[in-house]
Design a protein around this motif. Structure first.
Motif, PDB file in Angstrom:
ATOM      1  N   TYR B  36     -21.869  10.173 -41.831  1.00 50.50           N
ATOM      2  CA  TYR B  36     -21.599  11.587 -42.087  1.00 50.50           C
ATOM      3  C   TYR B  36     -20.325  11.994 -41.379  1.00 50.50           C
ATOM      4  N   GLN B  38     -18.521  15.414 -39.624  1.00 47.76           N
ATOM      5  CA  GLN B  38     -18.805  16.754 -39.148  1.00 47.76           C
ATOM      6  C   GLN B  38     -17.531  17.401 -38.608  1.00 47.76           C
ATOM      7  N   GLY B  41     -17.941  23.491 -36.007  1.00 55.93           N
ATOM      8  CA  GLY B  41     -18.602  24.685 -36.518  1.00 55.93           C
ATOM      9  C   GLY B  41     -19.289  24.506 -37.863  1.00 55.93           C
ATOM     10  N   ARG B  42     -19.399  23.273 -38.306  1.00 56.99           N
ATOM     11  CA  ARG B  42     -20.041  23.018 -39.600  1.00 56.99           C
ATOM     12  C   ARG B  42     -21.126  21.967 -39.464  1.00 56.99           C
ATOM     13  N   GLY B  43     -22.001  21.927 -40.475  1.00 54.56           N
ATOM     14  CA  GLY B  43     -23.012  20.890 -40.495  1.00 54.56           C
ATOM     15  C   GLY B  43     -22.419  19.577 -40.995  1.00 54.56           C
ATOM     16  N   PRO B  44     -23.068  18.465 -40.719  1.00 55.71           N
ATOM     17  CA  PRO B  44     -22.582  17.163 -41.196  1.00 55.71           C
ATOM     18  C   PRO B  44     -22.573  17.096 -42.721  1.00 55.71           C
ATOM     19  N   PHE B  46     -22.499  14.255 -45.854  1.00 53.08           N
ATOM     20  CA  PHE B  46     -22.753  12.849 -46.186  1.00 53.08           C
ATOM     21  C   PHE B  46     -21.512  12.210 -46.782  1.00 53.08           C
ATOM     22  N   LEU B  89     -20.459  10.577 -37.740  1.00 50.86           N
ATOM     23  CA  LEU B  89     -21.798  10.257 -37.253  1.00 50.86           C
ATOM     24  C   LEU B  89     -22.418   9.164 -38.104  1.00 50.86           C
TER      25      LEU B  89
END
Lengths: 117, 112
Positions: B36, B38, B41-44, B46, B89
């Motif tokens: 992932y 990231q 300030g944001r979500g991961p 895919f 990640l």
């Protein structure tokens, strides 16, 4: 279509107060997850919902944490009597399938940044 | 306990070079790994999934390898660009459903 949404984006609270964090998953996604990300750390699994099955709460750090998912859609994570160590970004994710063999990607929301003073 | 480790130090490279990020896991043999991206300030988001029976997976400038003997996955970005700067990640599935175990991530900085 719309992605996963979370609210509020930021929450500042005082130690000892209760907070509620909301997650709206992607429509049609049956699985919903909550994760916690502390500064400089990886994502820590908290809880998992799948359809009408009993949730997997194995990641909840204490009994002050609880979550529910109403109608198989929206989920609320509640933290009671917040402590300073609860400060983190709380991320919600949803996905379609249930089979680990599929390795379905998870779709994450933007997160809620919680600060406990 | 199951562990997944990534280089904690940031990786700084020059634009145009290939970035290589490492993910090591112990006490587990995952059927596959996910990577992932990231941004702050944001979500991961895919990027790629690789299964244990796949040695290599490619997507545009991205390449992932999976060595089950070394218990390691490598993530490569070729012809890197400043826009590739982010935290990357790796994660694997634990249990009978899609519960992901994440590494702490490696921050990549691509300099012009």
């Amino acid at each position: 279509g719309a992605g996963v949404s979370q609210s509020p984006s930021n929450k500042v609270t005082e130690k000892g107060k209760d907070v509620e964090l909301r997650c709206d998953p992607i429509s049609g996604h049956t699985a919903l997850y909550w994760y916690r990300q502390s500064l400089g750390q990886g994502l820590e699994f908290l809880i998992y919902f799948q359809g009408n099955s009993a949730p997997d709460k194995s990641g909840l750090p204490s009994d002050r944490f609880s979550a529910e998912r109403t109608g198989g859609s929206v989920s609320t994570l509640t933290i009671q009597r917040t402590q300073q160590e609860d400060s983190a970004v709380y991320l919600c994710a949803s996905t379609t399938g249930t089979s680990s063999l599929a390795g379905n990607e998870q779709f994450f929301g933007p997160g809620t940044r919680l600060t406990v003073l | 306990s199951q562990k997944i480790e990534q280089n904690s130090e940031a990786l700084n490279i020059q634009e145009g070079k290939t970035a290589t990020l490492t993910c090591n896991y112990t006490n587990y043999s995952p059927a596959y790994l996910q990577w992932y991206r990231q941004d702050p300030g944001r979500g991961p988001v895919f990027l790629l999934l690789i299964r244990e029976n796949e040695k290599e997976k490619r997507k545009e400038r991205l390449k992932v390898t999976f060595d089950t003997t070394l218990k390691q996955s490598l993530f490569h970005i070729t012809a890197s660009q400043p826009a590739d700067s982010a935290t990357y990640l790796c994660a694997y599935i634990s249990g009978g459903y899609n519960k992901l175990i994440f590494g702490a991530g490696t921050r990549l900085a691509v300099h012009p």
